[in-house]
Design an enzyme around this catalytic site. Sequence first.
Site, short mmCIF file in Angstrom:
data_model
loop_
_atom_site.label_atom_id
_atom_site.label_comp_id
_atom_site.label_asym_id
_atom_site.label_seq_id
_atom_site.Cartn_x
_atom_site.Cartn_y
_atom_site.Cartn_z
CG LEU A 295 -2.19 -0.86 1.03
CD1 LEU A 295 -3.04 -0.81 2.28
CD2 LEU A 295 -3.00 -0.39 -0.17
NE ARG B 58 -4.37 -4.42 16.60
CZ ARG B 58 -4.15 -4.31 15.30
NH1 ARG B 58 -2.91 -4.19 14.85
NH2 ARG B 58 -5.14 -4.30 14.45
#
Length: 667
Positions: free
Chosen positions: A44, A338
């Site tokens: 990306l 996370r």
Amino acid sequence: MGIMDSKVPKGPLAAKWTQHKNDINLVNPANKRNIDIIVVGTGLAGGSAAATLAELGYNVKTFCYQDSPRRAHSIAAQGGINAAKNYQGDGDSAYRLFYDTIKGGDYRSREANVYRLAEESTNIIDQCVAQGVPFAREYGGLLDNRSFGGVLVSRTFYAKGQTGQQLLLGAYSAMNRQINRGKIQSFNRHEMMDMVLVDGKARGIIARDLVTGKIERHSAHAVVLATGGYGNVFFLSTNAMGSNVMAAWRAHRRGAFFANPCFTQIHPTCIPVSGDHQSKLTLMSESLRNDGRIWVPKRMDDAIAIREGKLKPIQLKEEDRDYYLERRYPAFGNLVPRDVASRAAKERCDAGFGVNKTGEAVYLDFAAAIQRYGTEEALTQGIKNADDKEITRLGKAVIEAKYGNLFQMYEKIVDENPYETPMMIYPAVHYTMGGLWVDYNLQTTIEGCYCAGEANFSDHGANRLGASALMQGLADGYFVLPYTIGDYLSKDIRTGAIPTDSPEFDDAEKSVQDRLDKLMAGSGQNSVDFYHKKLGKIMWDKCGMARNAKDLQDAIDEISALRTDFWANVKIPGKAEGMNQELEKAGRVADFLELGELFAKDALTRNESCGGHFREEYQTPEGEALRDDENFKFVSAWEYKGEPKDAVLHKEELKYENIELKTRSYK
């Protein structure tokens, strides 16, 4: 020890980027046609940068080791991409996204870069919609959003569980248009082996054609590295098998400083390790924590019974379950960041409450969500007095619409139906916040060498929030790098083409050939994977979710010895001329064996706990990370000096003028 200059523009935070774009130099369109740029990596970040630079008129060469840019690991991103659009009207803004990202990174990222990321996030969505990316939509046709960890708003745009794939298709189609125009020369199945510096500037690369084995020289006025992260230093990770650090590490060996190598993200929702012969771990998207509740049994005897197969999780009563994230972090519950969720899972499993045979798994349960959605759907459809069976059927259909491909993937791997029985998950290495040090313009410490996306260190501090990786990759590629690199290239309009028959290219090519010959000359006692697995075990056991000074020093010593043994005894069948995948792997593992030691050295140097870097010596009585802002509020940037033990530490002091430094709490 030196002090780093980040080149952050002066002025109010919200005006820095706009003013910087107004101040920097531009390149005339006619001159862009005479300037060449190499982009290494076509995920990306690299794909969007290459497409945009070519659209602007530069001549671009792209390099990737895969057989197509569409095989880049960005394709594996599942959950979504953040943007401060505030479509939900829930109080979101660029400042709130900035605040969440700085806090989520445990106050170890650069304010100006993060605010720019938040600003550009909204442009990304517009760009991708224009490309035809099929984001999920609500009933009324508006783009839908969901929540990710560490935030109190819904700002994540998604395309079912395939967001990375759809975004990559958008970038790839933009690239393909430029390939057809002749503005991009695409070199697939090529690996960057070294960077070439002329008068201290990055002027090209040495690449190896992975099909023919031929060593090639490629020149340019600037080189962009967008080659992703280095999680595979742990051997087992959620990364693609071929993901590696070679391009970034070779640039590091040529003078690019490597920042915060020990900042690694352990993702909480992965399918647990199942055996000794496993070579890859599978991520289950964080988006599942929107609706899934994480729990282990409250009582030890129940946990043992489940591990022994005498008790099924669905037989355990609600009051006998410990929803430990909801218990410990009531404000954020299952959507804590996370690093927090991973440590909490490890703590429960270490205490003996793990639920699979190895004792290293917790449950992710959708039963409550199925009932909630089923009830809501029954009312929406005008079904009165729906029974439990009907509600369950309707609820499962909603879950399938949101996460169907993820549930299907889980069932194929584990052979259990997650609609009927809770998923089993455990943390695994996923993302690396560390990477090449870059200034505000994304330029490394080598003039003319730029770095974008996960390969740089810039935006996520010590912990990345979910759905922020795609955001950074596309912001860097579509909206930041195309501006900032022009400022540098504006000084190169009279340089002319860079020749490849110079002594600098001769020396770099010889260095590459010598390294390949040395690899092929190993005594042939052990395979490349033998060394990679040994390195991975050292990294996981001593540099993983919990670290301490003794283990880190042991890791440094063990990795150094392993590296010596590797160069003497590695076995590489075949020959260097032609396709040789074992030789490819050997080159990558050789770099991991240097990076791993620097990783441990960096972790040993940082005497605090922050984000994904958790030192057992530095924790609160409740087991939370204990940061030391007085002594460690800086970016570690390491200078290559030969052996990793000789690397020199430079510091970029982090300044917080728009956000208050405080203890991170999700309670």
